[in-house]
Design an enzyme around this catalytic site. Structure first.
Site, PDB file in Angstrom:
ATOM      1  N   LYS A 144       2.498 -12.280   4.311  1.00  0.00           N
ATOM      2  CA  LYS A 144       3.771 -12.099   3.600  1.00  0.00           C
ATOM      3  C   LYS A 144       4.729 -13.246   3.928  1.00  0.00           C
ATOM      4  CE  LYS A 144       3.358  -7.130   3.956  1.00  0.00           C
ATOM      5  NZ  LYS A 144       2.320  -7.101   2.928  1.00  0.00           N
ATOM      6  N   GLY A 178       0.790  -1.222   0.000  1.00  0.00           N
ATOM      7  CA  GLY A 178       0.000   0.000   0.000  1.00  0.00           C
ATOM      8  C   GLY A 178       0.825   1.276   0.000  1.00  0.00           C
ATOM      9  N   ASN A 179       1.999   1.219   0.650  1.00  0.00           N
ATOM     10  CA  ASN A 179       2.796   2.454   0.760  1.00  0.00           C
ATOM     11  C   ASN A 179       3.450   2.849  -0.566  1.00  0.00           C
ATOM     12  OD1 ASN A 179       4.664   0.287   0.895  1.00  0.00           O
ATOM     13  ND2 ASN A 179       6.145   1.615   1.907  1.00  0.00           N
ATOM     14  N   LYS A 190      -3.017 -10.110  -1.885  1.00  0.00           N
ATOM     15  CA  LYS A 190      -2.049  -9.862  -2.954  1.00  0.00           C
ATOM     16  C   LYS A 190      -0.713 -10.567  -2.703  1.00  0.00           C
ATOM     17  CE  LYS A 190       1.183  -6.526  -1.500  1.00  0.00           C
ATOM     18  NZ  LYS A 190       0.963  -6.630  -0.096  1.00  0.00           N
ATOM     19  N   LYS A 205     -13.929  -9.643   4.831  1.00  0.00           N
ATOM     20  CA  LYS A 205     -13.447  -8.318   4.436  1.00  0.00           C
ATOM     21  C   LYS A 205     -14.598  -7.371   4.110  1.00  0.00           C
ATOM     22  CE  LYS A 205      -8.813  -9.303   2.915  1.00  0.00           C
ATOM     23  NZ  LYS A 205      -7.872  -8.419   3.565  1.00  0.00           N
TER      24      LYS A 205
HETATM   25  P1  ADP Z   1       1.248  -3.935   2.660  1.00  0.00           P
HETATM   26  O1  ADP Z   1       0.361  -2.837   2.200  1.00  0.00           O
HETATM   27  O2  ADP Z   1       2.665  -3.777   2.171  1.00  0.00           O
HETATM   28  O3  ADP Z   1       0.699  -5.310   2.441  1.00  0.00           O
HETATM   29  P2  ADP Z   1       0.681  -4.299   5.508  1.00  0.00           P
HETATM   30  O4  ADP Z   1       0.332  -3.146   6.372  1.00  0.00           O
HETATM   31  O5  ADP Z   1      -0.387  -5.255   5.120  1.00  0.00           O
HETATM   32  O6  ADP Z   1       1.426  -3.699   4.229  1.00  0.00           O
HETATM   33  O7  ADP Z   1       1.842  -5.162   6.209  1.00  0.00           O
HETATM   34  C1  ADP Z   1       3.080  -4.590   6.601  1.00  0.00           C
HETATM   35  C2  ADP Z   1       3.060  -4.181   8.067  1.00  0.00           C
HETATM   36  O8  ADP Z   1       3.077  -5.315   8.917  1.00  0.00           O
HETATM   37  C3  ADP Z   1       4.265  -3.410   8.525  1.00  0.00           C
HETATM   38  O9  ADP Z   1       4.193  -2.063   8.156  1.00  0.00           O
HETATM   39  C4  ADP Z   1       4.227  -3.616  10.049  1.00  0.00           C
HETATM   40  O10 ADP Z   1       3.595  -2.532  10.686  1.00  0.00           O
HETATM   41  C5  ADP Z   1       3.353  -4.838  10.237  1.00  0.00           C
HETATM   42  N1  ADP Z   1       3.936  -5.946  11.010  1.00  0.00           N
HETATM   43  C6  ADP Z   1       3.189  -6.807  11.754  1.00  0.00           C
HETATM   44  N2  ADP Z   1       3.940  -7.729  12.343  1.00  0.00           N
HETATM   45  C7  ADP Z   1       5.228  -7.472  11.972  1.00  0.00           C
HETATM   46  C8  ADP Z   1       6.486  -8.103  12.260  1.00  0.00           C
HETATM   47  N3  ADP Z   1       6.576  -9.186  13.041  1.00  0.00           N
HETATM   48  N4  ADP Z   1       7.614  -7.578  11.714  1.00  0.00           N
HETATM   49  C9  ADP Z   1       7.526  -6.482  10.905  1.00  0.00           C
HETATM   50  N5  ADP Z   1       6.376  -5.849  10.605  1.00  0.00           N
HETATM   51  C10 ADP Z   1       5.226  -6.333  11.126  1.00  0.00           C
HETATM   52 MG    MG Z   2      -1.163  -6.067   3.284  1.00  0.00          MG
END
Ligand code: ADP
Ligand code: MG
Length: 310
Positions: free
Chosen positions: A272, A10-11, A210, A126
Protein backbone atom coordinates in the site's frame (compact mmCIF):
# COMPACT_ATOMS: atom_id res chain seq x y z
CA UNK A 1 -14.15 17.81 -7.51
CA UNK A 2 -11.53 15.19 -8.09
CA UNK A 3 -11.01 12.00 -10.07
CA UNK A 4 -10.52 9.33 -7.43
CA UNK A 5 -9.47 5.68 -7.60
CA UNK A 6 -10.69 3.83 -4.51
CA UNK A 7 -9.05 0.48 -3.73
CA UNK A 8 -11.20 -1.65 -1.44
CA UNK A 9 -9.50 -4.09 0.91
CA UNK A 10 -10.64 -7.46 2.16
CA UNK A 11 -12.64 -5.98 5.03
CA UNK A 12 -14.97 -4.21 2.56
CA UNK A 13 -16.08 -7.56 1.11
CA UNK A 14 -15.74 -10.31 3.72
CA UNK A 15 -15.38 -14.03 3.18
CA UNK A 16 -18.64 -15.52 1.92
CA UNK A 17 -21.25 -14.35 -0.63
CA UNK A 18 -23.74 -13.76 2.18
CA UNK A 19 -21.27 -11.82 4.30
CA UNK A 20 -20.23 -9.89 1.20
CA UNK A 21 -23.79 -8.94 0.26
CA UNK A 22 -24.28 -7.56 3.79
CA UNK A 23 -20.94 -5.77 3.91
CA UNK A 24 -21.20 -4.08 0.50
CA UNK A 25 -24.29 -2.20 1.71
CA UNK A 26 -22.04 -0.50 4.25
CA UNK A 27 -19.16 -0.20 1.76
CA UNK A 28 -21.49 1.63 -0.63
CA UNK A 29 -22.23 4.49 1.80
CA UNK A 30 -18.84 6.24 2.02
CA UNK A 31 -18.34 5.64 -1.72
CA UNK A 32 -21.67 7.30 -2.52
CA UNK A 33 -20.78 10.13 -0.09
CA UNK A 34 -17.79 10.88 -2.32
CA UNK A 35 -19.94 10.65 -5.46
CA UNK A 36 -22.56 12.92 -3.90
CA UNK A 37 -19.87 15.55 -3.38
CA UNK A 38 -19.28 15.57 -7.13
CA UNK A 39 -16.17 13.42 -7.37
CA UNK A 40 -15.54 11.03 -10.25
CA UNK A 41 -15.08 7.66 -8.62
CA UNK A 42 -13.48 4.48 -9.95
CA UNK A 43 -13.50 1.42 -7.72
CA UNK A 44 -10.89 -1.33 -7.53
CA UNK A 45 -10.92 -4.19 -5.05
CA UNK A 46 -9.12 -7.26 -3.74
CA UNK A 47 -10.33 -10.83 -4.38
CA UNK A 48 -8.20 -13.14 -2.20
CA UNK A 49 -10.95 -15.05 -0.40
CA UNK A 50 -13.29 -14.96 -3.42
CA UNK A 51 -10.86 -16.28 -6.01
CA UNK A 52 -9.62 -18.79 -3.44
CA UNK A 53 -13.16 -20.07 -2.94
CA UNK A 54 -13.90 -20.30 -6.67
CA UNK A 55 -10.60 -21.98 -7.44
CA UNK A 56 -10.86 -24.45 -4.59
CA UNK A 57 -14.50 -25.26 -5.38
CA UNK A 58 -13.76 -25.85 -9.05
CA UNK A 59 -10.65 -27.91 -8.33
CA UNK A 60 -12.55 -30.06 -5.81
CA UNK A 61 -15.46 -30.59 -8.19
CA UNK A 62 -13.08 -31.47 -11.02
CA UNK A 63 -11.20 -33.95 -8.80
CA UNK A 64 -14.52 -35.60 -7.91
CA UNK A 65 -15.41 -35.68 -11.64
CA UNK A 66 -18.56 -33.68 -10.85
CA UNK A 67 -17.62 -31.24 -13.61
CA UNK A 68 -15.93 -31.90 -16.93
CA UNK A 69 -12.85 -29.74 -16.51
CA UNK A 70 -10.79 -27.92 -14.00
CA UNK A 71 -10.99 -24.10 -14.05
CA UNK A 72 -7.71 -22.32 -14.83
CA UNK A 73 -6.65 -19.56 -12.48
CA UNK A 74 -7.18 -16.58 -14.85
CA UNK A 75 -10.77 -17.79 -15.45
CA UNK A 76 -11.29 -18.02 -11.69
CA UNK A 77 -10.09 -14.41 -11.42
CA UNK A 78 -12.53 -13.35 -14.15
CA UNK A 79 -15.38 -15.07 -12.27
CA UNK A 80 -14.44 -13.28 -9.07
CA UNK A 81 -14.47 -9.90 -10.86
CA UNK A 82 -17.98 -10.58 -12.15
CA UNK A 83 -19.32 -11.77 -8.84
CA UNK A 84 -17.82 -8.97 -6.77
CA UNK A 85 -18.73 -6.44 -9.46
CA UNK A 86 -22.34 -7.59 -9.31
CA UNK A 87 -22.48 -7.06 -5.55
CA UNK A 88 -20.90 -3.61 -5.82
CA UNK A 89 -23.19 -2.61 -8.69
CA UNK A 90 -26.17 -3.79 -6.69
CA UNK A 91 -25.23 -2.09 -3.42
CA UNK A 92 -23.91 1.17 -4.87
CA UNK A 93 -26.80 1.30 -7.35
CA UNK A 94 -29.31 0.90 -4.51
CA UNK A 95 -27.57 3.55 -2.42
CA UNK A 96 -27.54 6.00 -5.36
CA UNK A 97 -31.23 5.38 -5.97
CA UNK A 98 -32.03 5.85 -2.28
CA UNK A 99 -30.34 9.26 -2.40
CA UNK A 100 -31.96 10.08 -5.75
CA UNK A 101 -28.60 10.47 -7.46
CA UNK A 102 -29.02 9.82 -11.16
CA UNK A 103 -25.85 7.89 -11.86
CA UNK A 104 -25.16 4.41 -13.10
CA UNK A 105 -22.45 1.94 -12.25
CA UNK A 106 -20.75 -0.63 -14.47
CA UNK A 107 -18.13 -3.32 -13.94
CA UNK A 108 -15.42 -3.88 -16.51
CA UNK A 109 -13.85 -7.35 -16.57
CA UNK A 110 -10.24 -6.24 -16.69
CA UNK A 111 -7.04 -7.77 -17.99
CA UNK A 112 -3.77 -6.38 -16.69
CA UNK A 113 -0.58 -6.77 -18.68
CA UNK A 114 2.44 -8.27 -16.94
CA UNK A 115 5.90 -9.02 -18.32
CA UNK A 116 6.64 -12.70 -18.83
CA UNK A 117 10.25 -11.87 -17.90
CA UNK A 118 9.15 -10.36 -14.57
CA UNK A 119 11.48 -11.94 -11.97
CA UNK A 120 8.37 -12.94 -10.00
CA UNK A 121 7.73 -15.71 -12.54
CA UNK A 122 10.83 -17.58 -11.43
CA UNK A 123 9.76 -17.29 -7.76
CA UNK A 124 6.06 -18.15 -7.39
CA UNK A 125 5.04 -17.22 -3.85
CA UNK A 126 1.25 -17.24 -3.56
CA UNK A 127 -0.39 -20.60 -2.73
CA UNK A 128 -3.84 -20.98 -4.30
CA UNK A 129 -6.58 -23.58 -4.50
CA UNK A 130 -6.92 -27.17 -3.36
CA UNK A 131 -4.55 -29.32 -1.33
CA UNK A 132 -3.31 -32.53 -2.95
CA UNK A 133 -1.24 -35.52 -1.88
CA UNK A 134 2.28 -35.74 -3.26
CA UNK A 135 1.46 -38.16 -6.06
CA UNK A 136 -1.51 -36.17 -7.40
CA UNK A 137 0.46 -32.93 -7.07
CA UNK A 138 3.25 -34.38 -9.18
CA UNK A 139 0.76 -35.58 -11.78
CA UNK A 140 -0.87 -32.13 -12.00
CA UNK A 141 2.53 -30.42 -12.16
CA UNK A 142 3.49 -32.62 -15.11
CA UNK A 143 0.15 -32.34 -16.92
CA UNK A 144 -0.41 -28.64 -16.52
CA UNK A 145 3.04 -27.26 -15.88
CA UNK A 146 1.93 -25.82 -12.52
CA UNK A 147 4.39 -25.26 -9.71
CA UNK A 148 3.23 -27.33 -6.74
CA UNK A 149 4.70 -26.88 -3.26
CA UNK A 150 4.16 -28.37 0.15
CA UNK A 151 2.11 -25.88 2.19
CA UNK A 152 2.71 -25.97 5.97
CA UNK A 153 2.17 -29.72 6.41
CA UNK A 154 -1.34 -29.53 4.93
CA UNK A 155 -0.51 -31.04 1.56
CA UNK A 156 0.60 -29.83 -1.85
CA UNK A 157 -0.81 -26.76 -3.54
CA UNK A 158 -0.34 -24.74 -6.68
CA UNK A 159 1.73 -21.60 -6.14
CA UNK A 160 1.51 -18.66 -8.50
CA UNK A 161 3.81 -15.66 -8.95
CA UNK A 162 2.95 -12.06 -8.13
CA UNK A 163 4.28 -9.95 -11.03
CA UNK A 164 4.03 -6.16 -11.32
CA UNK A 165 1.30 -4.59 -13.46
CA UNK A 166 2.49 -2.82 -16.61
CA UNK A 167 -0.71 -1.76 -18.33
CA UNK A 168 -4.49 -2.01 -18.00
CA UNK A 169 -5.79 -3.47 -21.26
CA UNK A 170 -9.32 -2.10 -20.90
CA UNK A 171 -8.24 1.40 -19.82
CA UNK A 172 -9.89 2.99 -22.87
CA UNK A 173 -13.24 1.45 -21.97
CA UNK A 174 -12.83 2.60 -18.37
CA UNK A 175 -12.05 6.16 -19.49
CA UNK A 176 -14.98 6.26 -21.90
CA UNK A 177 -17.35 5.15 -19.15
CA UNK A 178 -15.97 7.75 -16.72
CA UNK A 179 -16.36 10.46 -19.38
CA UNK A 180 -19.97 9.41 -19.85
CA UNK A 181 -20.58 9.81 -16.13
CA UNK A 182 -20.54 6.16 -15.07
CA UNK A 183 -19.07 4.90 -11.84
CA UNK A 184 -16.71 2.10 -12.84
CA UNK A 185 -15.57 -1.04 -11.04
CA UNK A 186 -12.33 -2.29 -12.58
CA UNK A 187 -9.00 -4.13 -12.01
CA UNK A 188 -10.79 -6.40 -9.52
CA UNK A 189 -8.37 -8.60 -7.62
CA UNK A 190 -5.52 -6.72 -9.30
CA UNK A 191 -6.84 -7.67 -12.73
CA UNK A 192 -6.61 -10.86 -14.77
CA UNK A 193 -2.89 -11.23 -15.50
CA UNK A 194 -2.07 -11.48 -19.19
CA UNK A 195 1.26 -11.69 -21.00
CA UNK A 196 1.89 -10.69 -24.61
CA UNK A 197 3.05 -13.69 -26.64
CA UNK A 198 3.74 -13.23 -30.33
CA UNK A 199 1.33 -10.32 -30.54
CA UNK A 200 -1.55 -11.87 -28.63
CA UNK A 201 -2.57 -11.58 -24.99
CA UNK A 202 -2.62 -14.81 -23.02
CA UNK A 203 -4.05 -15.24 -19.51
CA UNK A 204 -1.48 -16.50 -17.06
CA UNK A 205 -1.82 -18.04 -13.59
CA UNK A 206 -0.58 -15.24 -11.31
CA UNK A 207 -1.86 -12.78 -8.74
CA UNK A 208 -1.25 -9.07 -9.25
CA UNK A 209 -1.29 -7.12 -6.01
CA UNK A 210 -4.49 -5.07 -6.00
CA UNK A 211 -2.71 -2.07 -4.44
CA UNK A 212 -0.20 -1.97 -7.34
CA UNK A 213 -2.88 -2.54 -9.99
CA UNK A 214 -5.03 0.27 -8.50
CA UNK A 215 -2.02 2.57 -8.56
CA UNK A 216 -1.27 1.74 -12.21
CA UNK A 217 -4.90 2.38 -13.10
CA UNK A 218 -4.87 5.70 -11.24
CA UNK A 219 -1.84 6.83 -13.26
CA UNK A 220 -3.29 5.65 -16.57
CA UNK A 221 -6.63 7.42 -16.16
CA UNK A 222 -4.90 10.54 -14.78
CA UNK A 223 -6.62 10.42 -11.38
CA UNK A 224 -5.93 13.15 -8.82
CA UNK A 225 -6.19 10.92 -5.80
CA UNK A 226 -5.66 7.26 -4.92
CA UNK A 227 -7.52 6.16 -1.80
CA UNK A 228 -6.61 2.78 -0.33
CA UNK A 229 -9.30 1.70 2.10
CA UNK A 230 -8.28 -1.00 4.54
CA UNK A 231 -8.78 -2.18 8.13
CA UNK A 232 -6.72 0.58 9.80
CA UNK A 233 -7.52 4.29 10.03
CA UNK A 234 -3.89 5.35 9.64
CA UNK A 235 -0.48 3.95 8.82
CA UNK A 236 1.80 3.52 11.81
CA UNK A 237 5.45 3.29 12.53
CA UNK A 238 6.41 0.93 15.35
CA UNK A 239 3.14 -0.85 14.55
CA UNK A 240 2.06 -3.29 17.28
CA UNK A 241 4.77 -1.93 19.62
CA UNK A 242 4.33 0.12 22.81
CA UNK A 243 5.87 3.16 21.09
CA UNK A 244 3.46 3.00 18.11
CA UNK A 245 3.03 6.30 16.27
CA UNK A 246 0.10 6.86 13.91
CA UNK A 247 0.98 9.08 10.97
CA UNK A 248 -1.23 11.78 9.44
CA UNK A 249 1.10 12.37 6.55
CA UNK A 250 4.28 11.13 4.95
CA UNK A 251 6.38 12.62 2.19
CA UNK A 252 7.65 10.23 -0.45
CA UNK A 253 11.11 10.43 1.16
CA UNK A 254 9.76 9.67 4.65
CA UNK A 255 7.69 6.76 3.36
CA UNK A 256 10.73 5.28 1.60
CA UNK A 257 12.86 5.70 4.73
CA UNK A 258 10.25 3.96 6.92
CA UNK A 259 9.88 1.18 4.33
CA UNK A 260 13.67 0.69 4.40
CA UNK A 261 13.51 0.39 8.18
CA UNK A 262 10.98 -2.43 7.77
CA UNK A 263 8.11 -0.47 9.34
CA UNK A 264 5.49 -1.92 6.99
CA UNK A 265 4.60 -5.59 6.82
CA UNK A 266 5.34 -7.15 3.40
CA UNK A 267 2.14 -8.45 1.81
CA UNK A 268 -0.12 -6.11 3.78
CA UNK A 269 0.93 -2.51 4.50
CA UNK A 270 4.15 -2.41 2.45
CA UNK A 271 2.47 -2.73 -0.99
CA UNK A 272 0.00 0.00 0.00
CA UNK A 273 2.75 2.41 1.00
CA UNK A 274 4.76 1.53 -2.13
CA UNK A 275 1.68 2.11 -4.30
CA UNK A 276 1.08 5.49 -2.63
CA UNK A 277 4.71 6.52 -3.10
CA UNK A 278 4.60 5.53 -6.76
CA UNK A 279 1.41 7.51 -7.36
CA UNK A 280 2.45 10.58 -5.37
CA UNK A 281 5.68 10.92 -7.31
CA UNK A 282 4.20 10.09 -10.72
CA UNK A 283 3.07 13.69 -11.40
CA UNK A 284 3.00 16.94 -9.43
CA UNK A 285 -0.21 17.44 -7.47
CA UNK A 286 -1.09 13.78 -7.19
CA UNK A 287 -1.57 12.39 -3.72
CA UNK A 288 -2.53 9.15 -2.08
CA UNK A 289 -4.45 8.35 1.07
CA UNK A 290 -4.61 5.27 3.27
CA UNK A 291 -7.50 5.01 5.71
CA UNK A 292 -10.40 2.82 6.79
CA UNK A 293 -13.71 2.58 4.98
CA UNK A 294 -15.75 4.23 7.71
CA UNK A 295 -13.31 7.16 7.91
CA UNK A 296 -13.08 7.83 4.16
CA UNK A 297 -15.15 11.02 4.22
CA UNK A 298 -13.36 12.47 7.25
CA UNK A 299 -10.03 11.58 5.69
CA UNK A 300 -11.04 13.40 2.49
CA UNK A 301 -11.54 16.50 4.64
CA UNK A 302 -8.04 16.04 6.05
CA UNK A 303 -9.30 15.05 9.51
CA UNK A 304 -7.80 11.57 9.61
CA UNK A 305 -6.01 8.92 7.53
CA UNK A 306 -2.43 8.99 6.25
CA UNK A 307 -1.71 11.16 3.23
CA UNK A 308 1.33 10.53 1.04
CA UNK A 309 2.46 13.54 -0.98
CA UNK A 310 5.25 14.03 -3.50
P1 ADP B 1 -6.28 -5.26 2.62
O1 ADP B 1 -7.21 -6.41 2.52
O2 ADP B 1 -6.99 -3.95 2.83
O3 ADP B 1 -5.24 -5.20 1.54
P2 ADP B 1 -4.14 -6.10 4.43
O4 ADP B 1 -4.42 -7.00 5.58
O5 ADP B 1 -3.42 -6.65 3.25
O6 ADP B 1 -5.53 -5.45 4.02
O7 ADP B 1 -3.30 -4.83 4.94
C1 ADP B 1 -3.75 -3.99 5.99
C2 ADP B 1 -3.17 -4.41 7.33
O8 ADP B 1 -1.78 -4.10 7.40
C3 ADP B 1 -3.73 -3.68 8.52
O9 ADP B 1 -4.97 -4.20 8.91
C4 ADP B 1 -2.63 -3.89 9.58
O10 ADP B 1 -2.94 -4.98 10.41
C5 ADP B 1 -1.40 -4.24 8.77
N1 ADP B 1 -0.21 -3.42 9.00
C6 ADP B 1 1.06 -3.89 8.86
N2 ADP B 1 1.97 -2.95 9.11
C7 ADP B 1 1.27 -1.82 9.42
C8 ADP B 1 1.67 -0.48 9.76
N3 ADP B 1 2.95 -0.11 9.84
N4 ADP B 1 0.70 0.44 10.02
C9 ADP B 1 -0.62 0.07 9.93
N5 ADP B 1 -1.04 -1.17 9.62
C10 ADP B 1 -0.11 -2.12 9.35
MG1 MG C 1 -3.76 -6.74 1.13
Amino acid sequence: MAKIVIALGGNALGNTPYEQLELVRETAKPIVDLIEQGNEVVIAHGNGPQVGMINLGMATAAEAKAIKSDMPFPECGAMSQGYIGYHLQNAIGNELAARKIKKEIATVVTQVLVDENDPAFSHPTKPVGAFYDKETAEKIAKEKGYTMVEDAGRGYRQVVPSPKPIDVIEKGAVEALIKDGYIVVTVGGGGIPVVRKGGILVGTPAVIDKDFASEKLAELIDADLLIILTAVEKVAINYNKPNVMWLSKMSVEEALKYADEGQFAPGSMLPKVQACVQFAKSKPGRKALITSLDKALQAMKGQTGTVVTG
